[in-house]
Design an enzyme around this catalytic site. Structure first.
Site, PDB file in Angstrom:
ATOM      1  N   TYR A   1     -44.456  41.504 -36.560  1.00  0.00           N
ATOM      2  CA  TYR A   1     -44.282  41.807 -37.979  1.00  0.00           C
ATOM      3  C   TYR A   1     -44.926  40.696 -38.786  1.00  0.00           C
ATOM      4  CZ  TYR A   1     -40.105  44.441 -36.373  1.00  0.00           C
ATOM      5  OH  TYR A   1     -39.230  45.277 -35.744  1.00  0.00           O
TER       6      TYR A   1
ATOM      7  N   HIS B   1     -34.384  48.926 -40.800  1.00  0.00           N
ATOM      8  CA  HIS B   1     -34.251  47.687 -41.572  1.00  0.00           C
ATOM      9  C   HIS B   1     -35.204  47.670 -42.762  1.00  0.00           C
ATOM     10  CE1 HIS B   1     -33.090  45.861 -37.426  1.00  0.00           C
ATOM     11  NE2 HIS B   1     -32.037  46.397 -38.016  1.00  0.00           N
TER      12      HIS B   1
END
Length: 193
Positions: free
Chosen positions: A132, A62
């Site tokens: 993240y 991603h």
């Protein structure tokens, strides 16, 4: 903390200095001033995400289109992950190359992934959790998804069984298809997209 640039320009492996005592361990996971002094990057967090996965779950590859772009500071906060970054920046000297790191909660090791570099991981333990810290908020329709099983990338997931993968990731384009569709960013000398 020790900050080392990896083979893909602009990506860094961050290893904290752990201070143990009879109570447990303390360490700094992130310091913006230290990261900026070593990398030249003024990383400013805009959103924090967590992903929890069971063993053999494969997520990625991603990235985010530019604009808005999205740099990531990634840490495994529970369990163990095989983490892979892939250079998706057209014109980069390492375009299409990858770097593999095994990261776990015990080490506190983190990765800095700049804009334009793709990221994915395989959960090597049950209930693995990744954090993240990202430089931009989620903007629908700006995600770049690359099939993590792209035969041209031949990423070394080394999963002992068929990985658990989302339908979205399984149907994502290969790098070659993404190039033809004009989805990937261009590389700049500063090491960012």
């Amino acid at each position: 903390m020790r900050i080392e640039e990896m083979t893909i320009p602009g990506t860094y492996l961050i290893t904290p200095e752990q201070i143990p005592d009879e109570r447990g361990t303390f360490y700094e996971s992130w310091r913006g001033d230290v990261l900026e002094s070593v990398t030249g990057v003024a990383f400013q967090p805009r959103q924090i995400n967590y992903s929890v996965s069971r063993r053999h779950t494969l997520r990625g590859i991603h990235s985010v289109r530019i604009p808005p772009g999205q740099a990531k500071y990634i840490t495994c906060v529970r369990g163990v992950l095989r983490d892979i970054v892939v250079d998706l920046r057209i014109g980069s000297p390492t375009f299409g190359e990858h770097r593999v790191n095994e990261i776990d909660a015990d080490s506190g090791t983190s990765l800095y992934v700049p804009e334009g570099v793709g990221h994915g991981f395989l959960a090597l333990s049950d209930d693995a959790c990744i954090c993240y810290v990202v430089s931009s908020a989620y903007v629908p329709g700006t995600q770049i998804d690359i099939n993590p099983l792209d035969p041209d990338l031949a990423l070394p997931w080394n999963c002992p069984q068929a990985p658990l993968i989302s339908d979205k990731d399984a149907k994502a384009p290969t790098v070659a298809e993404a190039v033809r569709a004009g989805l990937l960013p261009r590389f700049s000398k500063a090491g960012t997209a």
